[in-house]
Design an enzyme around this catalytic site. Structure first.
Site, mmCIF file in Angstrom:
data_model
loop_
_atom_site.group_PDB
_atom_site.id
_atom_site.type_symbol
_atom_site.label_atom_id
_atom_site.label_comp_id
_atom_site.label_asym_id
_atom_site.label_seq_id
_atom_site.Cartn_x
_atom_site.Cartn_y
_atom_site.Cartn_z
ATOM 1 N N LYS A 294 -16.658 45.666 -23.406
ATOM 2 C CA LYS A 294 -17.485 44.689 -24.113
ATOM 3 C C LYS A 294 -17.786 45.223 -25.506
ATOM 4 O O LYS A 294 -18.343 46.311 -25.664
ATOM 5 C CB LYS A 294 -18.790 44.413 -23.372
ATOM 6 C CG LYS A 294 -19.597 43.326 -24.064
ATOM 7 C CD LYS A 294 -21.031 43.293 -23.611
ATOM 8 C CE LYS A 294 -21.828 42.396 -24.557
ATOM 9 N NZ LYS A 294 -23.263 42.515 -24.368
ATOM 10 N N GLY B 100 -32.601 39.935 -25.587
ATOM 11 C CA GLY B 100 -33.889 40.317 -25.035
ATOM 12 C C GLY B 100 -35.028 39.351 -25.317
ATOM 13 O O GLY B 100 -36.175 39.631 -24.969
ATOM 14 N N ALA C 5 -26.818 36.999 -23.806
ATOM 15 C CA ALA C 5 -28.093 37.212 -24.507
ATOM 16 C C ALA C 5 -28.932 35.946 -24.562
ATOM 17 O O ALA C 5 -28.421 34.855 -24.790
ATOM 18 C CB ALA C 5 -27.886 37.744 -25.925
ATOM 19 N N GLY C 6 -30.230 36.127 -24.344
ATOM 20 C CA GLY C 6 -31.195 35.056 -24.497
ATOM 21 C C GLY C 6 -31.659 34.408 -23.217
ATOM 22 O O GLY C 6 -32.649 33.676 -23.215
ATOM 23 N N THR D 117 -32.205 41.883 -19.562
ATOM 24 C CA THR D 117 -33.656 41.872 -19.653
ATOM 25 C C THR D 117 -34.298 40.848 -18.711
ATOM 26 O O THR D 117 -35.357 41.108 -18.131
ATOM 27 C CB THR D 117 -34.096 41.592 -21.102
ATOM 28 O OG1 THR D 117 -33.423 42.506 -21.972
ATOM 29 C CG2 THR D 117 -35.589 41.761 -21.260
#
Length: 332
Positions: free
Chosen positions: A175, A236, A262-263, A285
Site C-alpha cells: 500500500k 482518522g 480513510a474517513g 481508527t
C-alpha cells in the site's frame, strides 16, 4: 493392467489422467483432498455404493464421475474479489495501529473477518530485541500483510520503505501513500504518481491511497496501480464519505479494484462505500478507537457485507413523491 511406470490410465470427470496403480476409489478421492463420505461416485456408468468405496479398486480404462453437493446460484459466499491475481473473500481491510495492545488488535482482526491487514514498516527495537512483535499475534501465513508507507512525505522515502519491506518479508503487494502535509494528511499526488511509476517498474503491485479525483485515479491506473484507494474523508477523522459523487465516478471509470481508504467512522459509512460499488473498504481508527473495538470490528464486517449485498441487489429509484406499496383499487 498397470503401465510400466506403475500407473493406470483413467478418465476422471471428463479429464484423462494417470494415477498410481493399486488405489481404491476412496484412496484416489483422498489423494485429491476429498472426503469419500461426502461424495457420490459413478464408475463406468454404474453408481458405486458409498459403503464400498474403500474396497473397489481403480482399474486401467475406468471412467469415473465424482460429484458432491454445492450451493446453487451465485451465492454471496462466492462473491470474492481479486487484486494483483490474488483472491479474497472478505472485502474489509483493517489497520494495525492505535490498539491498546497486540492481543486486542488480533481479536479485532478475527472479529472483522479481514484477510488483509496493513502494517507499517518501522525500525527494529535493537535495545529490546525480545519485545513482542505483531507477527506473534497475527500470523502472516494466514493473514495477508500489506506493508504501507504511513508517515512518508515524499516519493523517495516511500520507495525506500517498500524496498526494505520486500527484503524483510518478500512482499510485492503493498500500500502506497505519500502525504502532502501533516495537518490534513492529504496525499501529494505529484509524488504519489512518481512513486507508483517507479514501484510498478520494479515489480511491486501498489495499492495506492489518493484523492477522490477520477482523473488522478485514472492516471494512477495508467502508471501501474493495481488498486485505487480514494479517501472518503481525512485520515482518522471519522467523518464518513464526504463526496459520494466522485467516489462513484472513480468506481465507474476504473479497471482495477477501488477501495475507500480513510474517513470511515461507523458501520453506516462502510455500508455506504459498498453501496457505491466499491470493491472494499480499509479502516483503522474507526475500529481501534471505538469504545469496544471487538464489537465494532464485528459491526464493520456486517456493514461491508450488507452494503455489498445492497449494491448487487440494486436499490429502488428515488422519487419526489409517495408511491403506495398497496394498490388503491378495490378499497372499501
Amino acid at each position: 493392467m498397470a503401465h510400466s511406470d506403475g500407473t493406470v490410465s483413467i478418465t476422471l470427470n471428463g479429464e484423462h489422467k494417470r494415477v498410481a496403480a493399486g488405489l481404491t476409489i476412496a484412496a484416489l478421492a483422498e489423494s485429491l483432498g476429498l472426503v469419500p463420505a461426502k461424495l457420490a461416485v459413478e464408475r463406468n456408468l454404474e453408481v458405486v455404493p458409498r459403503s464400498t468405496l474403500h474396497e473397489v479398486m481403480v482399474e486401467d480404462g475406468d471412467e469415473l464421475e465424482i460429484v458432491h453437493f454445492v450451493g446453487g446460484g451465485d451465492h454471496v459466499a462466492d462473491d470474492s474479489w481479486s487484486v494483483a491475481s490474488r483472491t479474497f473473500r472478505s472485502r474489509l481491510i483493517v489497520g494495525t495501529g492505535k490498539y491498546k495492545d497486540f492481543e486486542q488488535n488480533a481479536a479485532a482482526v478475527a472479529a472483522s473477518g479481514a484477510e488483509i491487514v496493513t502494517v507499517a514498516v518501522r525500525r527494529v527495537n535493537v535495545s529490546d530485541p525480545g519485545a513482542p512483535m505483531l507477527t506473534d499475534y497475527i500470523d502472516p501465513k494466514t493473514i495477508t500483510y500489506l506493508p504501507n508507507t504511513a508517515g512518508c512525505f515524499d516519493a523517495d522515502s516511500a520507495i525506500r520503505t517498500l524496498r526494505l519491506a520486500r527484503e524483510a518479508g518478500g512482499w510485492d503487494l503493498v500500500k502506497l501513500e505519500v502525504l502532502g502535509e501533516a495537518r490534513t494528511l492529504y496525499p501529494d499526488m505529484v509524488e504519489t504518481l512518481r512513486a507508483t511509476e517507479v514501484l510498478a517498474k520494479e515489480g511491486f503491485k501498489p495499492m495506492v491511497y489518493c484523492v477522490d479525483d477520477p482523473i488522478a485515479a485514472k492516471r494512477l491506473e495508467d502508471v501501474g496501480a493495481v488498486a485505487i484507494m480514494p479517501l472518503g474523508a481525512p485520515i482518522g477523522s471519522g467523518l464518513g464519505i464526504q463526496n459520494q459523487v466522485t467516489i462513484r465516478l472513480i468506481v465507474e471509470g476504473a479497471k482495477v479494484p477501488v477501495l475507500v481508504d480513510a474517513g470511515v467512522g461507523t458501520a453506516s459509512d462502510a455500508a455506504a462505500a459498498m453501496e457505491l460499488g466499491c470493491d472494499g473498504v480499509l479502516m483503522n481508527t474507526a475500529i481501534a478507537e471505538a469504545r469496544d473495538p471487538i464489537l465494532m470490528a464485528a459491526a464493520m464486517k456486517s456493514a461491508v457485507e450488507s452494503g455489498r449485498l445492497a449494491y448487487r441487489a440494486g436499490r429502488m429509484a428515488k422519487r419526489r413523491y409517495a408511491d403506495p406499496s398497496s394498490p388503491l383499487a378495490g378499497l372499501i
